[in-house]
Design a protein around this motif. Structure first.
Motif, PDB file in Angstrom:
ATOM      1  N   VAL A 134       1.018  -1.390   0.119  1.00  0.00           N
ATOM      2  CA  VAL A 134      -0.101   0.092  -0.226  1.00  0.00           C
ATOM      3  C   VAL A 134       0.800   1.794   0.131  1.00  0.00           C
ATOM      4  CG1 VAL A 134      -1.252   1.190   1.359  1.00  0.00           C
ATOM      5  CG2 VAL A 134      -2.202  -1.104   1.335  1.00  0.00           C
ATOM      6  N   THR A 164     -12.456  -2.569  -0.032  1.00  0.00           N
ATOM      7  CA  THR A 164     -11.691  -1.441   1.641  1.00  0.00           C
ATOM      8  C   THR A 164     -10.507  -0.540   2.123  1.00  0.00           C
ATOM      9  OG1 THR A 164     -14.380  -3.292   2.577  1.00  0.00           O
ATOM     10  CG2 THR A 164     -13.049  -1.554   4.413  1.00  0.00           C
ATOM     11  N   PHE A 209      -9.144   1.959   4.896  1.00  0.00           N
ATOM     12  CA  PHE A 209      -9.470   2.939   5.918  1.00  0.00           C
ATOM     13  C   PHE A 209      -8.860   4.341   6.244  1.00  0.00           C
ATOM     14  CE2 PHE A 209     -11.857  -0.640   7.635  1.00  0.00           C
ATOM     15  CZ  PHE A 209     -11.200  -1.918   6.901  1.00  0.00           C
ATOM     16  N   TYR A 238      -6.818   6.157   9.217  1.00  0.00           N
ATOM     17  CA  TYR A 238      -6.658   6.720  10.912  1.00  0.00           C
ATOM     18  C   TYR A 238      -5.549   8.216  10.843  1.00  0.00           C
ATOM     19  CZ  TYR A 238      -6.811   1.239  11.346  1.00  0.00           C
ATOM     20  OH  TYR A 238      -8.065   0.205  11.363  1.00  0.00           O
ATOM     21  N   LEU A 282      -8.900   5.244  14.725  1.00  0.00           N
ATOM     22  CA  LEU A 282      -9.959   5.240  13.159  1.00  0.00           C
ATOM     23  C   LEU A 282     -10.894   6.359  12.648  1.00  0.00           C
ATOM     24  CD1 LEU A 282     -10.498   3.176  10.171  1.00  0.00           C
ATOM     25  CD2 LEU A 282     -12.638   2.055  11.950  1.00  0.00           C
ATOM     26  N   ILE A 285      -2.787   7.661   8.815  1.00  0.00           N
ATOM     27  CA  ILE A 285      -2.289   6.589   8.079  1.00  0.00           C
ATOM     28  C   ILE A 285      -3.983   5.750   7.332  1.00  0.00           C
ATOM     29  CG2 ILE A 285      -1.257   4.006   8.163  1.00  0.00           C
ATOM     30  CD1 ILE A 285       0.074   5.135  10.851  1.00  0.00           C
ATOM     31  N   SER A 315      -8.119  -3.166   3.484  1.00  0.00           N
ATOM     32  CA  SER A 315      -7.984  -4.939   3.336  1.00  0.00           C
ATOM     33  C   SER A 315      -8.035  -5.636   1.948  1.00  0.00           C
ATOM     34  CB  SER A 315      -9.268  -5.414   4.101  1.00  0.00           C
ATOM     35  OG  SER A 315      -9.879  -6.165   4.601  1.00  0.00           O
ATOM     36  N   GLY A 364     -10.901  -8.970   3.005  1.00  0.00           N
ATOM     37  CA  GLY A 364     -12.152  -9.101   4.637  1.00  0.00           C
ATOM     38  C   GLY A 364     -11.385  -9.261   5.424  1.00  0.00           C
ATOM     39  N   THR A 365      -9.506  -9.903   5.861  1.00  0.00           N
ATOM     40  CA  THR A 365      -8.786 -10.393   6.815  1.00  0.00           C
ATOM     41  C   THR A 365      -8.259  -8.786   7.420  1.00  0.00           C
ATOM     42  OG1 THR A 365      -7.716 -12.042   5.042  1.00  0.00           O
ATOM     43  CG2 THR A 365      -9.481 -12.843   7.472  1.00  0.00           C
ATOM     44  N   GLU A 366      -7.118  -9.422   7.124  1.00  0.00           N
ATOM     45  CA  GLU A 366      -5.632  -9.244   6.790  1.00  0.00           C
ATOM     46  C   GLU A 366      -5.612  -7.318   6.335  1.00  0.00           C
ATOM     47  OE1 GLU A 366      -2.110 -11.085   6.228  1.00  0.00           O
ATOM     48  OE2 GLU A 366      -0.924  -9.719   5.829  1.00  0.00           O
ATOM     49  N   ALA A 367      -4.667  -6.162   6.602  1.00  0.00           N
ATOM     50  CA  ALA A 367      -5.112  -5.580   6.478  1.00  0.00           C
ATOM     51  C   ALA A 367      -3.292  -4.593   6.340  1.00  0.00           C
ATOM     52  CB  ALA A 367      -5.364  -4.715   7.591  1.00  0.00           C
ATOM     53  N   PHE A 394      -0.856  -1.225   5.343  1.00  0.00           N
ATOM     54  CA  PHE A 394      -0.881   0.268   5.859  1.00  0.00           C
ATOM     55  C   PHE A 394       0.408   0.451   5.016  1.00  0.00           C
ATOM     56  CE2 PHE A 394      -2.845   0.078   9.323  1.00  0.00           C
ATOM     57  CZ  PHE A 394      -2.963  -1.087   9.935  1.00  0.00           C
ATOM     58  N   GLY A 395      -0.160   1.619   4.045  1.00  0.00           N
ATOM     59  CA  GLY A 395       0.328   3.097   4.117  1.00  0.00           C
ATOM     60  C   GLY A 395       1.167   3.292   4.787  1.00  0.00           C
ATOM     61  N   PHE A 409      -4.540  -9.447  16.398  1.00  0.00           N
ATOM     62  CA  PHE A 409      -3.789  -9.208  15.041  1.00  0.00           C
ATOM     63  C   PHE A 409      -2.215  -8.516  16.646  1.00  0.00           C
ATOM     64  CE2 PHE A 409      -4.972  -9.857  10.836  1.00  0.00           C
ATOM     65  CZ  PHE A 409      -6.711  -9.295  11.575  1.00  0.00           C
ATOM     66  N   TYR A 444       0.853  -5.860  15.415  1.00  0.00           N
ATOM     67  CA  TYR A 444       1.760  -5.273  14.328  1.00  0.00           C
ATOM     68  C   TYR A 444       3.004  -4.424  15.137  1.00  0.00           C
ATOM     69  CZ  TYR A 444      -2.313  -5.091  10.942  1.00  0.00           C
ATOM     70  OH  TYR A 444      -3.397  -6.119   9.721  1.00  0.00           O
ATOM     71  N   HIS A 466       6.981   1.691   8.566  1.00  0.00           N
ATOM     72  CA  HIS A 466       5.171   1.087   7.835  1.00  0.00           C
ATOM     73  C   HIS A 466       5.172   0.406   9.105  1.00  0.00           C
ATOM     74  CE1 HIS A 466       4.088   1.554   3.700  1.00  0.00           C
ATOM     75  NE2 HIS A 466       5.276   2.177   3.910  1.00  0.00           N
ATOM     76  N   PHE A 503      -6.890 -16.249  13.751  1.00  0.00           N
ATOM     77  CA  PHE A 503      -8.234 -16.224  13.176  1.00  0.00           C
ATOM     78  C   PHE A 503      -8.917 -17.262  13.896  1.00  0.00           C
ATOM     79  CE2 PHE A 503      -7.317 -13.201  10.428  1.00  0.00           C
ATOM     80  CZ  PHE A 503      -6.655 -12.548   9.546  1.00  0.00           C
ATOM     81  N   ASN A 518     -14.829  -5.597   9.237  1.00  0.00           N
ATOM     82  CA  ASN A 518     -13.273  -5.518   8.834  1.00  0.00           C
ATOM     83  C   ASN A 518     -12.361  -4.553   9.497  1.00  0.00           C
ATOM     84  OD1 ASN A 518     -13.479  -6.926   6.838  1.00  0.00           O
ATOM     85  ND2 ASN A 518     -13.363  -5.692   4.973  1.00  0.00           N
TER      86      ASN A 518
END
Lengths: 114, 112
Positions: A4, A32, A34, A36, A46, A93, A97, A100-103, A105-106, B34, B36, B43, B51, B98
């Motif tokens: 991203v 999707t 997001f 932040y 968020l 930030i 997604s 629909g699970t892991e996101a 990030f930029g 999660f 991070y 990043h 899960f 999500n």
């Protein structure tokens, strides 16, 4: 992992002007995205959830007319901070997604309003 | 509403010490969990995720986390930290849709 890209990484603007921040998913389609905001020494808050082709969903307390979000394609979402003021200075930030699970990030955008 | 609590904001360890960062969440339903990591100037990166299945999850760089449903916890561990583990660590929970809710973060500094 998926990439991203967020642009610009830093921006300084004058009070009263508007700033646009772009968030792109480079190697996948993100239905999707997001947005932040991270205040110094605090967590990521968020602001809004952006779905391609529809209006963004804003979190409570986030002014939708102040923070305009557009998700025109599956790989691009933009956040425009309108009529920016010094209190809008922050680290913004985006994340996208995948399935629909892991996101992912930029790298974030440091906005400074002077 | 969902919330995520990380117990320590700052942790300082010497190299080779063991690490455990606490994370508790408040949500009664099914969650995805999660951790991070954000290295200085970089990043946010995913360390590991849970899960379903085995509650002991192994991630990158020797990190692991254990999901204890009865305690609503997902603590992060590493047996022996290195100087390069200096970073900020965020626990996050994903329940409805999500949306990720993050904890306040823990800044880890490892002394060489």
């Amino acid at each position: 992992g998926a990439v991203v890209s967020q642009h610009p990484s830093r921006v300084i603007c004058k009070s009263g002007t508007s700033v646009k921040i772009e968030c792109r998913s480079l190697d996948f389609q993100a239905t999707t995205m997001f947005w932040y905001r991270q205040f110094p020494k605090q967590s990521l808050m968020l602001m809004a959830t952006s779905n391609e082709g529809s209006k963004a969903t804003y979190e409570q307390g986030v002014e939708k007319d102040k923070f305009l979000i557009n998700h025109a394609s599956l790989t691009l979402s933009t956040l425009t901070v309108t009529s920016a003021h010094p209190e809008d200075s922050s680290f913004y930030i985006c994340s996208a997604s995948l399935s629909g699970t892991e996101a992912f990030f930029g790298q974030g955008t440091r906005l400074t309003v002077v | 509403a969902q919330s995520v609590s990380q117990h320590n904001h700052h942790v300082i360890l010497s190299e080779a010490a063991s690490l455990e960062l606490g994370c508790n969440y408040s949500y009664g339903g099914t969650v995805n969990l999660f951790w991070y990591v954000q290295y200085p100037g970089q990043h946010l990166q995913l360390l590991l995720k849970y899960f379903s299945g085995d509650p002991l999850v192994k991630g990158i760089k020797g990190f692991e986390a254990e999901f204890i449903k009865s305690k609503f916890s997902f603590n992060l561990r590493k047996p022996s930290v290195q100087w390069s583990d200096t970073a900020e660590y965020f626990c996050a929970v994903n329940a409805r849709g999500n949306k990720l809710v993050f904890g306040a973060g823990t800044i880890l500094r490892v002394k060489s």
